[in-house]
Design a protein around this motif. Structure first.
Motif, short mmCIF file in Angstrom:
data_model
loop_
_atom_site.label_atom_id
_atom_site.label_comp_id
_atom_site.label_asym_id
_atom_site.label_seq_id
_atom_site.Cartn_x
_atom_site.Cartn_y
_atom_site.Cartn_z
N TYR A 60 0.82 -1.21 0.00
CA TYR A 60 0.00 0.00 0.00
C TYR A 60 0.85 1.27 0.00
CZ TYR A 60 -3.87 -3.13 1.01
OH TYR A 60 -4.81 -4.14 0.92
N GLN A 62 4.25 3.43 -1.94
CA GLN A 62 5.20 3.55 -3.06
C GLN A 62 6.12 4.74 -2.83
OE1 GLN A 62 4.09 3.16 -7.16
NE2 GLN A 62 2.17 2.12 -6.66
N PHE A 196 -1.10 3.41 -8.40
CA PHE A 196 -1.46 2.22 -7.62
C PHE A 196 -2.44 1.38 -8.42
CE2 PHE A 196 -0.01 5.01 -4.24
CZ PHE A 196 0.62 4.14 -3.34
#
Length: 202
Positions: A60, A62, A196
């Motif tokens: 979850y 980056q 995402f």
């Protein structure tokens, strides 16, 4: 090709298709408040010790290596309703799946994004532009908060403020299972983009 072989191939194809569709439904982002089964999935996931590991939660988050200052690299982290329910279940051993459904079903929940943007010391507040998109459509957060970003080295040691920490909140039903894109621009014209794949997240 024999009739038995044809049936065998069709059965294998059906089983494979069913497995793929089940995997997709279990992994794709789901709007928790509108689905009792999604709430139960999150409850059972969170109630099992050892599921909410750093490795799982790393999916979850980056990093953005193009936005950095010294050893400080920028990052975007998501907190979905699934993670909120799972966290809730992990902290209360007396909570049942029925309790979780009663608490969360039909209630407005929040999808949160936390951005740690480091790009220069003593950066001004509310100076970074963040735009969020799905399906080429901009999504406007219901709230946005900004504070100085102070990178943490250890529990007792921090570095000087090196950018901005931003928290964005969206209604959970503003987000769907398509790609979620964050576009960031700093006052000194640095740019970064994070994408995402919500099909791989809960």
């Amino acid at each position: 090709m024999s009739h038995k072989l044809q049936i065998h191939i069709l059965v294998r194809w059906f089983v494979l298709s069913l497995a793929m569709s089940l995997a997709l439904s279990l992994n794709a982002y789901d709007d928790i408040p509108t689905s009792e089964s999604a709430i139960r999935d999150a409850y059972f996931f969170g109630s099992r010790q050892g599921n909410l590991t750093p490795e799982f939660l790393a999916r979850y988050s980056q990093r953005m290596p193009e936005l950095k200052d010294g050893t400080c690299t920028s990052e975007v982290r998501l907190q979905t309703p699934f993670i909120e329910v799972a966290n809730y279940a992990s902290q209360d051993s007396n909570l049942s799946s029925q309790d979780a459904v009663k608490r969360f079903y039909g209630k407005q929940m929040v999808f949160r994004a936390y951005l740690n943007i480091c790009y220069k010391p003593s950066a001004p507040l509310n100076a970074i532009k963040v735009r969020v998109f799905q399906n080429k459509r901009q999504i406007i957060p219901i709230s946005s908060e900004s504070s100085p970003y102070v990178p943490r080295v250890t529990e007792l040691t921090t570095l000087p403020a090196d950018g901005e920490q931003i928290r964005l909140e969206f209604k959970s039903n503003q987000i769907d299972s398509s790609s979620l894109v964050f576009r960031i621009e700093t006052p000194d014209k640095q740019h970064a983009e994070v994408n995402f794949d919500m099909q791989t997240l809960h």
